[in-house]
Write a protein that holds these residues in place. Structure first.
Motif, short mmCIF file in Angstrom:
data_model
loop_
_atom_site.label_atom_id
_atom_site.label_comp_id
_atom_site.label_asym_id
_atom_site.label_seq_id
_atom_site.Cartn_x
_atom_site.Cartn_y
_atom_site.Cartn_z
N LEU A 4 23.32 40.67 -21.54
CA LEU A 4 23.92 39.40 -21.95
C LEU A 4 22.89 38.28 -22.02
CD1 LEU A 4 26.37 37.72 -22.71
CD2 LEU A 4 26.87 37.45 -20.26
N GLU A 5 21.98 38.22 -21.06
CA GLU A 5 21.00 37.14 -21.06
C GLU A 5 20.08 37.24 -22.28
OE1 GLU A 5 19.14 33.69 -20.10
OE2 GLU A 5 21.00 34.53 -19.29
N GLN A 6 19.67 38.46 -22.62
CA GLN A 6 18.86 38.65 -23.83
C GLN A 6 19.64 38.22 -25.06
OE1 GLN A 6 17.62 42.72 -24.05
NE2 GLN A 6 16.03 42.52 -22.48
N GLY A 7 20.92 38.57 -25.09
CA GLY A 7 21.75 38.21 -26.23
C GLY A 7 21.89 36.70 -26.36
N LYS A 8 22.14 36.04 -25.25
CA LYS A 8 22.28 34.57 -25.27
C LYS A 8 21.00 33.92 -25.74
CE LYS A 8 23.10 30.61 -22.26
NZ LYS A 8 23.41 30.17 -20.86
N GLN A 9 19.86 34.36 -25.21
CA GLN A 9 18.58 33.76 -25.58
C GLN A 9 18.26 34.01 -27.05
OE1 GLN A 9 16.74 31.65 -23.75
NE2 GLN A 9 18.39 31.83 -22.27
N PHE A 10 18.61 35.17 -27.55
CA PHE A 10 18.37 35.48 -28.97
C PHE A 10 19.12 34.49 -29.86
CE2 PHE A 10 19.81 37.53 -32.89
CZ PHE A 10 18.61 37.96 -33.45
N PHE A 11 20.40 34.30 -29.60
CA PHE A 11 21.21 33.43 -30.45
C PHE A 11 20.95 31.95 -30.19
CE2 PHE A 11 23.57 37.43 -30.65
CZ PHE A 11 23.69 37.56 -32.02
N LEU A 12 20.33 31.63 -29.05
CA LEU A 12 19.93 30.25 -28.81
C LEU A 12 18.78 29.84 -29.72
CD1 LEU A 12 20.07 29.71 -24.93
CD2 LEU A 12 21.35 28.47 -26.69
N GLY A 13 18.10 30.82 -30.33
CA GLY A 13 16.98 30.51 -31.20
C GLY A 13 17.35 29.54 -32.30
N PHE A 14 18.36 29.90 -33.10
CA PHE A 14 18.80 29.02 -34.18
C PHE A 14 19.56 27.81 -33.64
CE2 PHE A 14 17.77 32.24 -37.38
CZ PHE A 14 17.31 31.42 -38.40
N ALA A 15 20.22 27.97 -32.49
CA ALA A 15 20.91 26.83 -31.89
C ALA A 15 19.91 25.72 -31.57
CB ALA A 15 21.64 27.27 -30.62
N ASN A 16 18.78 26.10 -31.00
CA ASN A 16 17.77 25.10 -30.64
C ASN A 16 17.15 24.46 -31.87
OD1 ASN A 16 18.16 25.59 -27.91
ND2 ASN A 16 16.56 27.15 -27.80
N VAL A 17 16.96 25.24 -32.94
CA VAL A 17 16.41 24.69 -34.17
C VAL A 17 17.38 23.70 -34.80
CG1 VAL A 17 15.73 25.21 -36.55
CG2 VAL A 17 14.85 26.60 -34.66
N ILE A 18 18.65 24.09 -34.89
CA ILE A 18 19.65 23.20 -35.49
C ILE A 18 19.77 21.91 -34.70
CG2 ILE A 18 22.13 22.92 -35.91
CD1 ILE A 18 22.17 25.89 -36.71
N ASN A 19 19.76 22.00 -33.39
CA ASN A 19 19.84 20.79 -32.58
C ASN A 19 18.58 19.94 -32.72
OD1 ASN A 19 22.41 20.62 -31.39
ND2 ASN A 19 21.90 22.23 -29.91
N ALA A 20 17.43 20.59 -32.87
CA ALA A 20 16.19 19.84 -33.08
C ALA A 20 16.23 19.10 -34.42
CB ALA A 20 14.98 20.77 -33.03
N MET A 21 16.79 19.74 -35.44
CA MET A 21 16.93 19.09 -36.75
C MET A 21 17.93 17.95 -36.68
SD MET A 21 16.90 22.53 -39.13
CE MET A 21 16.90 21.70 -40.73
N ARG A 22 19.01 18.17 -35.95
CA ARG A 22 20.04 17.14 -35.78
C ARG A 22 19.49 15.94 -35.04
NH1 ARG A 22 23.47 16.04 -31.49
NH2 ARG A 22 22.69 17.85 -30.37
N ASN A 23 18.73 16.18 -33.99
CA ASN A 23 18.20 15.10 -33.16
C ASN A 23 16.93 14.48 -33.71
OD1 ASN A 23 20.15 15.17 -31.04
ND2 ASN A 23 19.21 17.04 -30.25
N CYS A 24 16.31 15.11 -34.69
CA CYS A 24 15.09 14.59 -35.28
C CYS A 24 15.37 13.22 -35.91
CB CYS A 24 14.56 15.55 -36.33
SG CYS A 24 13.00 15.04 -37.09
N SER A 25 14.52 12.25 -35.63
CA SER A 25 14.75 10.90 -36.15
C SER A 25 14.40 10.78 -37.63
CB SER A 25 13.92 9.89 -35.35
OG SER A 25 12.52 10.13 -35.52
N LYS A 26 13.75 11.80 -38.19
CA LYS A 26 13.32 11.75 -39.58
C LYS A 26 14.26 12.56 -40.47
CE LYS A 26 10.18 9.62 -37.54
NZ LYS A 26 8.81 10.04 -37.26
#
Length: 251
Positions: free
Chosen positions: A76-98
């Motif tokens: 489960l932990e591997q699975g969560k971390q795998f799918f967090l990959g795109f989650a972190n990118v989308i949130n970085a794009m959302r939070n990006c000031s540019k």
């Protein structure tokens, strides 16, 4: 290059972020982490007023997350971390000031559709068909769903998700709001992306920052929401149904 590459070039207040992977520009976890870090860094860079996101070559824009890593998930932990990959990118794009301009020259699948949806303005070619195939292998586009729903609406997201084996054309994606304009050739696409970036970079940077905040209003809960969605996918990928589907797909 076997693990992919990510390059950032800054000129005239425009940052161009270009990614590549030999497997149809898919993303292994380390490349996703680098992309998220890049957006976070550019967000704080006062020399950058606008960002262009693009992939290399003339084939697929992005085939989503690494299939090899998906198949290798064993807990489960591997699975969560795998799918967090795109989650972190989308949130970085959302939070990006540019503001982020998406340049989509070819097909996008799964997480690739999520990337396009997380851009503030997206331009594409006729070759930029899209597909959300996750249900066909026993999981679902849970992590990218908020970004796709925000850009295209629930009805279009439902159609993409439930008809998991069919490609939707770039013109269908434009009609539903994912793409602003669709061009016949990559040259035409690149010319328009460049013109748009130059225009945006010439505007008051503080105004651009403020409009970005408005565009992403009411998404403050995504930091928590996308983690929960990653946990759902991480659980489903361990199911017997999905393991069999992945092995069949791999063969």
């Amino acid at each position: 290059m076997s693990n992919g590459s990510l390059y950032t070039h800054i000129q005239n207040n425009i940052a161009t972020v270009e990614f590549f992977h030999p497997a149809s520009n898919s993303f292994p976890s380390d490349l996703l982490q680098r992309l998220a870090t890049t957006f976070n860094e550019l967000s704080e860079n006062n020399n950058v007023h606008v960002i262009i996101l693009k992939s290399e070559k003339e084939g697929a824009f992005c085939a989503g997350a690494s299939f090899d890593e998906l198949v290798a998930i064993s807990n489960l932990e591997q699975g969560k971390q795998f799918f967090l990959g795109f989650a972190n990118v989308i949130n970085a794009m959302r939070n990006c000031s540019k503001l982020i301009i998406g340049r989509v020259q070819g097909k996008a699948v799964g997480g690739g559709v999520g990337l396009a949806a997380a851009c503030d303005y997206c331009l594409a070619t006729e070759q930029a068909s899209i597909k959300l195939s996750e249900l066909s292998i026993g999981i679902g586009p849970f992590v990218i769903a908020p970004a796709v729903e925000r850009k295209m609406g629930v009805a279009a997201f439902s159609e993409l998700t439930l008809d998991a084996t069919s490609w939707k054309t770039a013109y269908w994606a434009k009609e539903k709001g994912l793409f602003a304009t669709v061009f016949q050739t990559i040259d035409e696409l690149d010319k328009e992306v460049e013109n748009l970036a130059i225009n945006l970079a010439s505007y008051n940077p503080n105004a651009l920052i403020e409009i970005k905040k408005i565009l992403w209003g009411n998404t403050e809960n995504w930091d928590e929401l996308l983690v929960k969605r990653a946990e759902i996918s991480g659980t489903l990928v361990l199911s017997e149904f999905t393991k069999k589907a992945l092995q069949k797909f791999k063969k």
